[in-house]
Design an enzyme around this catalytic site. Structure first.
Site, PDB file in Angstrom:
ATOM      1  CG  LEU A 373      -2.158   0.869   1.181  1.00 40.21           C
ATOM      2  CD1 LEU A 373      -3.046   0.529   0.003  1.00 40.21           C
ATOM      3  CD2 LEU A 373      -2.942   0.720   2.489  1.00 40.21           C
ATOM      4  CG  ASP A 374       4.040   3.526   2.848  1.00 44.42           C
ATOM      5  OD1 ASP A 374       3.336   4.529   2.625  1.00 44.42           O
ATOM      6  OD2 ASP A 374       4.946   3.515   3.688  1.00 44.42           O
ATOM      7  CG  ASP A 375       6.824   0.790  -2.010  1.00 37.86           C
ATOM      8  OD1 ASP A 375       7.783   1.490  -2.357  1.00 37.86           O
ATOM      9  OD2 ASP A 375       6.880  -0.020  -1.080  1.00 37.86           O
ATOM     10  N   PRO A 392      -0.716   5.174   1.044  1.00 43.40           N
ATOM     11  CG  PRO A 392       0.289   4.770  -0.463  1.00 43.40           C
ATOM     12  CD  PRO A 392      -0.344   5.329   0.318  1.00 43.40           C
ATOM     13  CG  HIS A 399       2.516   8.133   2.666  1.00 45.82           C
ATOM     14  ND1 HIS A 399       3.417   7.205   3.136  1.00 45.82           N
ATOM     15  CD2 HIS A 399       3.072   9.337   2.917  1.00 45.82           C
ATOM     16  CE1 HIS A 399       4.463   7.820   3.651  1.00 45.82           C
ATOM     17  NE2 HIS A 399       4.285   9.114   3.526  1.00 45.82           N
TER      18      HIS A 399
END
Length: 593
Positions: A373-375, A392, A399
């Site tokens: 999710l973060d990337d 993310p 984010h």
């Protein structure tokens, strides 16, 4: 010079340096530094497989020896206290490299290890490595039968209950724990036993509790099953594991872009009868070379993973914040590379999300199965900053919320739920916990810009509490810093030596809160300017990234470049990311890549 003039000069130098670091294919990647366990386990793997190499062993020992602390221990992060398991693995690796136990640095390490409980007090993974050479009893390790492969997805503790990186490890270790191999040890480790022990230690005692009793009973049952497991069922399970592992080997020969997953996969396949010359084994062993960083002093350091997708998205956002035009060739090249890394096929995640189409991004060069999710959120934020021919935890949620706000979805119910989550997660101090960066400075530096981008006014009580907290923990020198120990002891929250990345995170939050003309921002910007070298770089030996809070800390070598540049850019523009205009001219004197 005024603060603004100093910031302009620092910004220009940082842009030039960052552009010069871009690879010809369009990506950025800083060194991904963790701790010496990756290096130690690499030597242990080579010893187990019988492929020891004198040059590699010598180079690895240089690095491990150089990371030893004055008290003889090894830490999991810069400036941190000695860690027992890390110290044991480092010590054993140096013994493999030929360091004698009576040498002063080894004797000091062994004395500390004994004083802190010795091998018996180490983590399970360390004891598994020791068991491979007979330095620990397999009977005193948790049982992990390969038959778990046959558990349906609705059954507790099936493999799909675990995160992607731990799933791969668990599946591979099920073979190791079933086979219980022991390779002839080249030496004994009696010097690591506490003085009261005269033989190999047994399993450590743990405090009794409901869950402890449950898992103790479960482990006893699994150990009993190991003795009577039906041969036909066991063979079927082993074959299933072998197929599962091989199907998940990436194009570069690795597994999930993680050194630890590749290591355990290779051991499992080797125990299942695959010779080192087999194409799968050969490619897997070759992939480990990509994790090696050879230094000028001849030392060899292992990156336990690599972060090009993450680093590239951060670099693009930093350059965009700094005013580099949105159609700059360097940014378009980065966009092309990031788009080429988007996942187009389902991975194991589809077991729990069968109706979800692929489309995310992973962290590494070669990881086609496990997006995160973060990337994904950070890449989307970066792509939306560009004029491309083609269209993310709290920090991750921030984010995503920021990305959704920049996508014009401020009022989307999912965005509002994200905002509600963030407001509910705010600590009493006014800060937010940071899962993937150290720690409250990272979390707060991500959440405040997201909330303001999503429409919360700077006067909102949550934002004011965050600014008050950030100002209260600003260091005397004007910067901000936070020690990794804040994950275990909240008294360290916002406390630590000033670092470029953490100072930048704090500035991003204070700037987003509309405090661009405040004394705190003035002092923070001046600290960044004064800490910058003439070539446009910053130095940062501290570990400000996080793998597992309190256990695995990471030093992203590009953080000290991208985040300060991002903060300087936003300071000079005095606006939030979503409000920054798309520039059509280059920053003065910024070189073409």
């Amino acid at each position: 010079m005024t603060t603004r003039q100093l910031a302009e000069r620092a910004r220009t130098r940082a842009v030039g340096h960052l552009l010069s670091r871009q690879d010809a294919q369009g990506w950025w990647k800083g060194t991904f530094e963790c701790n010496v366990t990756g290096d130690a386990e690499d030597l242990l793997l080579r010893q187990f497989l019988g492929i020891g190499d004198e040059k590699i062993t010598h180079a690895a020992s240089l690095y491990i020896r150089g990371e030893q602390r004055e008290d003889g221990t090894w830490s999991t992060f810069y400036g941190g206290p000695g860690d027992l398991s890390t110290s044991i693995e480092a010590y054993v690796a140096l013994r493999l490299a030929g360091d004698a136990p009576d040498e002063p640095h080894m004797a000091k390490a062994a004395a500390w290890i004994r004083a802190h409980g010795g091998i018996a007090a180490s983590r399970v993974f360390t004891r598994i490595w020791l068991a491979l050479f007979g330095w620990w009893k397999w009977e005193d390790l948790p049982a992990l039968p390969p038959e778990l492969m046959f558990l349906p997805k609705w059954f507790p503790l099936n493999i799909h209950h675990f995160a992607s990186w731990s799933r791969q490890t668990i599946v591979s270790l099920s073979v190791v724990c079933a086979e219980r191999p022991v390779r002839p040890a080249p030496f004994t480790l009696g010097e690591l036993y506490p003085e009261s022990q005269t033989s190999a230690p047994s399993a450590p005692r743990v405090p009794a509790s409901h869950w402890t009793r449950f898992f103790t009973c479960l482990d006893k049952a699994l150990h009993a099953y190991h003795k009577v497991a039906p041969g036909r069922l066991r063979r079927a399970a082993m074959s299933s594991v072998a197929r599962w592992i091989m199907e998940r080997q990436e194009s570069d020969g690795c597994w999930g872009g993680l050194q630890v997953d590749a290591t355990y996969a290779l051991i499992a396949l080797h125990l299942l009868g695959y010779r080192l010359e087999h194409p799968v084994m050969h490619a897997g062993l070759a992939s480990l070379d990509a994790f090696a960083v050879w230094r000028q002093d001849g030392a060899r350091m292992i990156e336990v993973s690599q972060s090009p997708v993450w680093d590239t998205s951060l670099a693009v956002n930093a350059l965009a914040d700094a005013g580099v035009r949105c159609d700059h060739p360097a940014l378009i090249s980065a966009a092309d590379w990031m788009l080429g890394k988007q996942h187009a096929r389902p991975g194991d995640w589809a077991v729990r999300r069968p109706r979800l189409d692929p489309g995310g991004w992973a962290f590494q060069f070669h990881n086609e199965s496990n997006p995160d999710l973060d990337d994904t959120a950070e890449v989307i934020l970066a792509l939306r900053r560009l004029r491309h021919p083609d269209p993310p935890s709290a920090d991750v949620t921030a984010h995503v919320v920021e990305m959704l706000a920049c996508e014009g979805k401020r009022d989307d119910p999912r965005t509002r739920r994200g905002i509600a989550f963030l407001l509910a997660e705010q600590e009493a101090s006014g800060a937010w916990f940071g899962r993937w960066g150290v720690n409250y400075l990272y979390g707060t530096g991500a959440v405040v810009p997201a909330l303001t981008a999503a429409g919360l006014p700077a006067a909102h009580p949550a934002i004011r509490r965050a600014v008050t907290w950030l100002c209260s923990v600003q260091n005397e020198d004007g910067g901000w810093g936070e020690d990794v120990r804040s994950y275990r002891d909240e008294r360290w929250a916002g406390q630590g030596t000033s670092t470029p990345s953490q100072t930048a995170w704090a500035l991003l939050a204070v700037l987003a809160a509309g405090e661009g003309d405040s004394e705190a921002v003035e002092r923070g910007v001046r600290w960044l300017v004064q800490a910058q070298h003439e070539d446009g770089t910053w130095e940062e030996p501290h570990f400000t990234g996080t793998g597992f809070p309190g256990d695995c800390s990471i030093r992203y070598h590009l953080y000290r470049q991208v985040f300060p540049l991002m903060a300087l850019g936003r300071y000079l523009h005095q606006g939030r990311p979503g409000e920054l205009p798309c520039k059509t001219t280059d920053v003065p004197h910024s070189p073409e890549p």
